[in-house]
Design an enzyme around this catalytic site. Structure first.
Site, PDB file in Angstrom:
ATOM      1  N   GLY A  11       0.953  -0.910   0.037  1.00  0.00           N
ATOM      2  CA  GLY A  11       0.257   0.020   0.328  1.00  0.00           C
ATOM      3  C   GLY A  11       1.057   1.578  -0.137  1.00  0.00           C
ATOM      4  O   GLY A  11       0.040   2.330  -0.834  1.00  0.00           O
ATOM      5  N   ASP A  56       0.515   3.385   4.032  1.00  0.00           N
ATOM      6  CA  ASP A  56      -0.160   3.654   3.818  1.00  0.00           C
ATOM      7  C   ASP A  56      -1.624   4.614   4.205  1.00  0.00           C
ATOM      8  O   ASP A  56      -2.218   5.848   4.356  1.00  0.00           O
ATOM      9  CB  ASP A  56      -1.042   3.168   2.228  1.00  0.00           C
ATOM     10  CG  ASP A  56      -1.786   1.753   2.939  1.00  0.00           C
ATOM     11  OD1 ASP A  56      -1.299   1.525   4.252  1.00  0.00           O
ATOM     12  OD2 ASP A  56      -2.448   0.855   1.890  1.00  0.00           O
ATOM     13  N   ASP A  98      -4.730   1.803   9.792  1.00  0.00           N
ATOM     14  CA  ASP A  98      -6.337   1.893  10.571  1.00  0.00           C
ATOM     15  C   ASP A  98      -7.058   1.340  11.889  1.00  0.00           C
ATOM     16  O   ASP A  98      -6.955   2.304  13.087  1.00  0.00           O
ATOM     17  CB  ASP A  98      -6.713   1.649   9.379  1.00  0.00           C
ATOM     18  CG  ASP A  98      -8.132   0.383   9.742  1.00  0.00           C
ATOM     19  OD1 ASP A  98      -9.100   1.040  10.086  1.00  0.00           O
ATOM     20  OD2 ASP A  98      -8.903  -0.206   8.379  1.00  0.00           O
ATOM     21  N   LYS A 155      -6.692   7.319   9.644  1.00  0.00           N
ATOM     22  CA  LYS A 155      -8.462   7.319   9.922  1.00  0.00           C
ATOM     23  C   LYS A 155      -9.272   7.662  10.818  1.00  0.00           C
ATOM     24  O   LYS A 155      -8.552   6.235  12.142  1.00  0.00           O
ATOM     25  CB  LYS A 155      -8.514   5.438   9.301  1.00  0.00           C
ATOM     26  CG  LYS A 155     -10.505   5.729   8.328  1.00  0.00           C
ATOM     27  CD  LYS A 155     -10.422   3.822   8.216  1.00  0.00           C
ATOM     28  CE  LYS A 155     -10.290   3.862   6.694  1.00  0.00           C
ATOM     29  NZ  LYS A 155     -10.982   2.251   6.487  1.00  0.00           N
ATOM     30  N   PHE A 168     -13.585   3.093   3.549  1.00  0.00           N
ATOM     31  CA  PHE A 168     -12.812   3.059   2.588  1.00  0.00           C
ATOM     32  C   PHE A 168     -12.319   3.157   0.916  1.00  0.00           C
ATOM     33  O   PHE A 168     -13.988   3.650   0.755  1.00  0.00           O
ATOM     34  CB  PHE A 168     -13.699   1.611   2.093  1.00  0.00           C
ATOM     35  CG  PHE A 168     -13.153   0.014   1.583  1.00  0.00           C
ATOM     36  CD1 PHE A 168     -11.443  -0.337   2.913  1.00  0.00           C
ATOM     37  CD2 PHE A 168     -12.372   0.049  -0.016  1.00  0.00           C
ATOM     38  CE1 PHE A 168     -10.363  -1.553   2.442  1.00  0.00           C
ATOM     39  CE2 PHE A 168     -11.713  -1.164  -0.287  1.00  0.00           C
ATOM     40  CZ  PHE A 168     -11.135  -1.285   1.112  1.00  0.00           C
ATOM     41  N   VAL A 169     -11.188   3.330   1.052  1.00  0.00           N
ATOM     42  CA  VAL A 169     -10.638   4.429   0.458  1.00  0.00           C
ATOM     43  C   VAL A 169      -9.819   3.428  -0.171  1.00  0.00           C
ATOM     44  O   VAL A 169      -8.992   2.620  -0.271  1.00  0.00           O
ATOM     45  CB  VAL A 169     -10.074   5.264   0.727  1.00  0.00           C
ATOM     46  CG1 VAL A 169     -10.965   6.410   1.243  1.00  0.00           C
ATOM     47  CG2 VAL A 169      -8.839   5.110   2.226  1.00  0.00           C
ATOM     48  N   ASP A 216      -5.532  -0.102  -1.933  1.00  0.00           N
ATOM     49  CA  ASP A 216      -6.340  -0.781  -3.342  1.00  0.00           C
ATOM     50  C   ASP A 216      -7.845  -1.539  -2.012  1.00  0.00           C
ATOM     51  O   ASP A 216      -7.696  -1.310  -1.210  1.00  0.00           O
ATOM     52  CB  ASP A 216      -5.888  -2.248  -3.342  1.00  0.00           C
ATOM     53  CG  ASP A 216      -5.662  -3.197  -2.334  1.00  0.00           C
ATOM     54  OD1 ASP A 216      -5.422  -3.057  -1.105  1.00  0.00           O
ATOM     55  OD2 ASP A 216      -5.719  -4.513  -2.110  1.00  0.00           O
ATOM     56  N   ARG A 271      -4.626   1.218  -7.087  1.00  0.00           N
ATOM     57  CA  ARG A 271      -3.728   0.809  -6.613  1.00  0.00           C
ATOM     58  C   ARG A 271      -3.009   2.103  -7.422  1.00  0.00           C
ATOM     59  O   ARG A 271      -2.633   3.302  -6.774  1.00  0.00           O
ATOM     60  CB  ARG A 271      -2.565   0.070  -6.441  1.00  0.00           C
ATOM     61  CG  ARG A 271      -2.570  -0.560  -5.291  1.00  0.00           C
ATOM     62  CD  ARG A 271      -1.701  -1.852  -5.003  1.00  0.00           C
ATOM     63  NE  ARG A 271      -2.129  -2.569  -3.966  1.00  0.00           N
ATOM     64  CZ  ARG A 271      -2.175  -2.678  -2.874  1.00  0.00           C
ATOM     65  NH1 ARG A 271      -2.178  -2.049  -1.982  1.00  0.00           N
ATOM     66  NH2 ARG A 271      -1.981  -4.377  -2.910  1.00  0.00           N
TER      67      ARG A 271
HETATM   68  P1  IMP Z   1      -4.279  -1.740  10.463  1.00  0.00           P
HETATM   69  O1  IMP Z   1      -2.958  -2.572  10.499  1.00  0.00           O
HETATM   70  O2  IMP Z   1      -5.725  -1.866  10.525  1.00  0.00           O
HETATM   71  O3  IMP Z   1      -3.739  -0.118  10.313  1.00  0.00           O
HETATM   72  O4  IMP Z   1      -4.398  -1.820   8.718  1.00  0.00           O
HETATM   73  C1  IMP Z   1      -3.543  -0.916   7.737  1.00  0.00           C
HETATM   74  C2  IMP Z   1      -3.748  -2.204   6.342  1.00  0.00           C
HETATM   75  O5  IMP Z   1      -4.837  -2.343   6.399  1.00  0.00           O
HETATM   76  C3  IMP Z   1      -3.204  -0.706   5.273  1.00  0.00           C
HETATM   77  O6  IMP Z   1      -1.951  -0.899   5.241  1.00  0.00           O
HETATM   78  C4  IMP Z   1      -3.782  -1.274   4.655  1.00  0.00           C
HETATM   79  O7  IMP Z   1      -3.204  -1.323   3.659  1.00  0.00           O
HETATM   80  C5  IMP Z   1      -4.940  -2.340   4.794  1.00  0.00           C
HETATM   81  N1  IMP Z   1      -6.555  -0.670   4.832  1.00  0.00           N
HETATM   82  C6  IMP Z   1      -6.370  -0.006   5.640  1.00  0.00           C
HETATM   83  N2  IMP Z   1      -7.085   0.474   5.689  1.00  0.00           N
HETATM   84  C7  IMP Z   1      -7.989   0.785   3.834  1.00  0.00           C
HETATM   85  C8  IMP Z   1      -8.622   1.077   3.008  1.00  0.00           C
HETATM   86  O8  IMP Z   1      -9.895   2.088   3.598  1.00  0.00           O
HETATM   87  N3  IMP Z   1      -8.165   0.866   1.776  1.00  0.00           N
HETATM   88  C9  IMP Z   1      -7.789   0.204   1.381  1.00  0.00           C
HETATM   89  N4  IMP Z   1      -7.071  -0.569   2.102  1.00  0.00           N
HETATM   90  C10 IMP Z   1      -6.175  -0.097   4.204  1.00  0.00           C
HETATM   91 MG    MG Z   2      -1.277  -1.672   3.656  1.00  0.00          MG
END
Ligand code: IMP
Ligand code: MG
Length: 180
Positions: free
Chosen positions: A38, A93, A96, A124, A145-146, A152, A158
């Site tokens: 990402g 990227d 979340d 986010k 969701f973006v 992606d 992407r």
């Molecule tokens: P986390 O571990 O939940 O913080 O997630 C991080 C990973 O989830 C990021 O590196 C993204 O690849 C993916 N991700 C989280 N939200 C989105 C979204 O809205 N669109 C696309 N990928 C996302």
């Molecule tokens: Mg990622």
């Protein structure tokens, strides 16, 4: 698709992010690590805007296993570079749930990094599952969701130069198309 951040807005945000990182580290050498896939697009833009001497590497992390909800996290460090005794900046990227950056930060410390900080394009505004927060953030976004600028859905979108919100209808259409 609804555009959330235009190409120009992204560019300005990444410049500001680079400036903050430059201000923090000055001319100290930095080991900058991309969390693939990402951060691919952000990473290429960001490292070219930073002024300090850099070592550059990648790790692969994936948690979105075909859906839009966070799944089991897999980290592959087969391509990682040596971080022992280095100041490390992880680039992703989006923050979340925070699980990815939390896990990879610990991994860097286990490998002997003297300091670990994190930079993300997007933060986010959702319920994070971890205590850590990203150190450098270009944009705060709502819990939607973006896709685009590296992000992606099922490895598509992407390449979009802007950031867009993918509606449920578009999610379903992409899933159906990918299945055929
Ligand atoms: P986390 O571990 O939940 O913080 O997630 C991080 C990973 O989830 C990021 O590196 C993204 O690849 C993916 N991700 C989280 N939200 C989105 C979204 O809205 N669109 C696309 N990928 C996302
Ligand atoms: Mg990622």
């Amino acid at each position: 698709m609804r555009t959330l951040l235009s190409e120009d807005e992204l560019k300005a945000g990444v410049q500001k992010l680079a400036q903050e990182i430059d201000d923090h580290y000055g001319s100290r050498p930095l080991t900058v690590i991309a969390i693939m896939t990402g951060s691919l697009v952000l990473f290429a833009d960001l490292i070219r805007s930073l002024s300090m001497p850099q070592r550059v590497g990648v790790v692969q992390a994936s948690s979105y296993r075909g859906g839009t909800a966070s799944g089991e996290l897999h980290v592959d460090n087969a391509m990682m570079i040596d971080v022992r005794g280095r100041d490390v900046l992880l680039v992703d990227d989006i923050f979340d749930t925070g699980k990815t950056l939390d896990r990879v930060s610990s991994m860097m410390r286990e490998h002997g990094a003297v300091s670990v900080k994190t930079a993300v394009l997007l933060h986010k505004l959702t319920e994070h599952r971890v205590e850590m927060r990203p150190d450098f953030v270009a944009f705060e976004i709502p819990d939607e969701f973006v896709v685009g600028y590296g992000l992606d859905y099922l490895d598509m979108y992407r390449n979009l130069p802007y950031l867009a919100v993918l509606s449920q209808t578009e999610v379903d259409a992409t899933a159906a198309e990918t299945a055929t």
